[in-house]
Write a protein that holds these residues in place. Structure first.
Motif, PDB file in Angstrom:
ATOM      1  N   SER A 228     -15.123   6.405  25.187  1.00  0.00           N
ATOM      2  CA  SER A 228     -14.108   5.446  24.760  1.00  0.00           C
ATOM      3  C   SER A 228     -12.736   6.089  24.612  1.00  0.00           C
ATOM      4  O   SER A 228     -11.721   5.390  24.658  1.00  0.00           O
ATOM      5  CB  SER A 228     -14.519   4.770  23.453  1.00  0.00           C
ATOM      6  OG  SER A 228     -14.815   5.741  22.475  1.00  0.00           O
TER       7      SER A 228
ATOM      8  N   GLY B 139      -9.596   6.612  27.690  1.00  0.00           N
ATOM      9  CA  GLY B 139      -8.495   5.698  27.977  1.00  0.00           C
ATOM     10  C   GLY B 139      -8.754   4.816  29.178  1.00  0.00           C
ATOM     11  O   GLY B 139      -7.862   4.101  29.631  1.00  0.00           O
ATOM     12  N   ASN B 140      -9.959   4.893  29.713  1.00  0.00           N
ATOM     13  CA  ASN B 140     -10.292   4.009  30.826  1.00  0.00           C
ATOM     14  C   ASN B 140     -11.791   3.730  30.781  1.00  0.00           C
ATOM     15  O   ASN B 140     -12.504   4.208  29.899  1.00  0.00           O
ATOM     16  CB  ASN B 140      -9.876   4.630  32.169  1.00  0.00           C
ATOM     17  CG  ASN B 140     -10.532   5.958  32.443  1.00  0.00           C
ATOM     18  OD1 ASN B 140     -11.742   6.085  32.337  1.00  0.00           O
ATOM     19  ND2 ASN B 140      -9.725   6.956  32.789  1.00  0.00           N
ATOM     20  N   GLU B 141     -12.254   2.972  31.757  1.00  0.00           N
ATOM     21  CA  GLU B 141     -13.652   2.533  31.763  1.00  0.00           C
ATOM     22  C   GLU B 141     -14.518   3.333  32.728  1.00  0.00           C
ATOM     23  O   GLU B 141     -15.576   2.857  33.110  1.00  0.00           O
ATOM     24  CB  GLU B 141     -13.722   1.059  32.163  1.00  0.00           C
ATOM     25  CG  GLU B 141     -13.318   0.121  31.077  1.00  0.00           C
ATOM     26  CD  GLU B 141     -13.885  -1.256  31.310  1.00  0.00           C
ATOM     27  OE1 GLU B 141     -14.449  -1.835  30.366  1.00  0.00           O
ATOM     28  OE2 GLU B 141     -13.748  -1.764  32.438  1.00  0.00           O
ATOM     29  N   LYS B 142     -14.056   4.528  33.081  1.00  0.00           N
ATOM     30  CA  LYS B 142     -14.831   5.313  34.036  1.00  0.00           C
ATOM     31  C   LYS B 142     -16.254   5.494  33.541  1.00  0.00           C
ATOM     32  O   LYS B 142     -16.479   5.937  32.417  1.00  0.00           O
ATOM     33  CB  LYS B 142     -14.182   6.683  34.231  1.00  0.00           C
ATOM     34  CG  LYS B 142     -15.019   7.630  35.082  1.00  0.00           C
ATOM     35  CD  LYS B 142     -14.388   8.998  35.174  1.00  0.00           C
ATOM     36  CE  LYS B 142     -15.270   9.953  35.964  1.00  0.00           C
ATOM     37  NZ  LYS B 142     -14.687  11.296  36.077  1.00  0.00           N
TER      38      LYS B 142
END
Lengths: 114, 114
Positions: free
Chosen positions: A95, A98-101
């Motif tokens: 989380s 900073g992204n949903e990778k």
């Protein structure tokens, strides 16, 4: 550098018995984990997830267990049904990236024997 | 409700050509991510877009680019195609884009490079 590992490429289980799929990870920043099921010629289908603040999450026949100290999670399917035959992917995210990778394992092919 | 839709389903190109893949997210979802899956491997993260802005980029060369439109649909562009770009390209959408939530996948575009 494979940060999510599924060491069993395949698994065969009798119908009605328990299927246990395993996954290990190395990155301590991962704080949520998901399992996906994939049939041929279809995209991955979300099954169940778990946050690092929990050690167990259940949804019907599917239960995911998380052992943070061992960096290990497992998916239990009980009872196993013929329709569960598919490739199962473990995935992990962070989380605070900073992204949903999502980082995926290489998958385990589960075959349910009638 | 429709799930994530991708087009085309299959595509054959030759080396050096350019390709555009398209994705429509689930209605109400504002985040779109792209993944590449080669045979025998799990999906690998390429890009994430949220509210038309790039949120994350995976370890792919600059030949790969993407964008998101005001209706939240997205395009993935690949220039100067190489044989190694042959893969299943998956699009996934989520509501918030901030991680710690399931991403829902389309059935993918199968890209073959001759």
């Amino acid at each position: 550098d494979q940060q999510v590992k599924q060491n069993s490429p395949s698994l065969s289980v009798q119908e009605g018995r328990i299927s246990i799929l395993n996954c290990d990870y190395t990155n301590s920043m991962f704080d949520y984990f998901l399992w996906y099921k994939k049939y041929p010629a279809e995209g991955p289908t979300f099954l169940i997830s778990i946050s690092s603040i929990k050690d167990k999450n259940e949804d019907g026949r599917f239960t995911v267990f998380l052992n943070k100290s061992a960096k290990h999670l497992s998916l239990h399917i009980v009872p196993s049904q013929p329709g569960d035959s598919a490739v199962y992917f473990c995935a992990a995210g962070a989380s605070n990236f900073g992204n949903e990778k999502l980082t995926f394992g290489t998958g385990t092919r589960l075959t349910i024997i009638p | 409700d429709a799930g994530v839709t991708q087009s085309p389903t299959h595509l054959i190109k030759t080396r050096g050509q350019h390709v555009t893949l398209r994705c429509s997210p689930i209605s109400g979802h504002k985040s779109v991510s792209w993944y590449q899956q080669v045979l025998g491997q799990g999906p690998q993260f390429i890009f994430q877009y949220y509210e038309k802005e790039e949120r994350g980029r995976g370890n792919f060369p600059d030949r790969f680019s993407a964008r998101q439109f005001p209706n939240y649909s997205s395009e993935l562009n690949v220039n100067a195609l190489l044989l190694g770009d042959s893969a299943l390209y998956l699009c996934a959408s989520s509501f918030r884009g901030g991680g710690n939530q399931p991403q829902h996948f389309g059935d993918g575009t199968r890209l073959s490079i001759l």
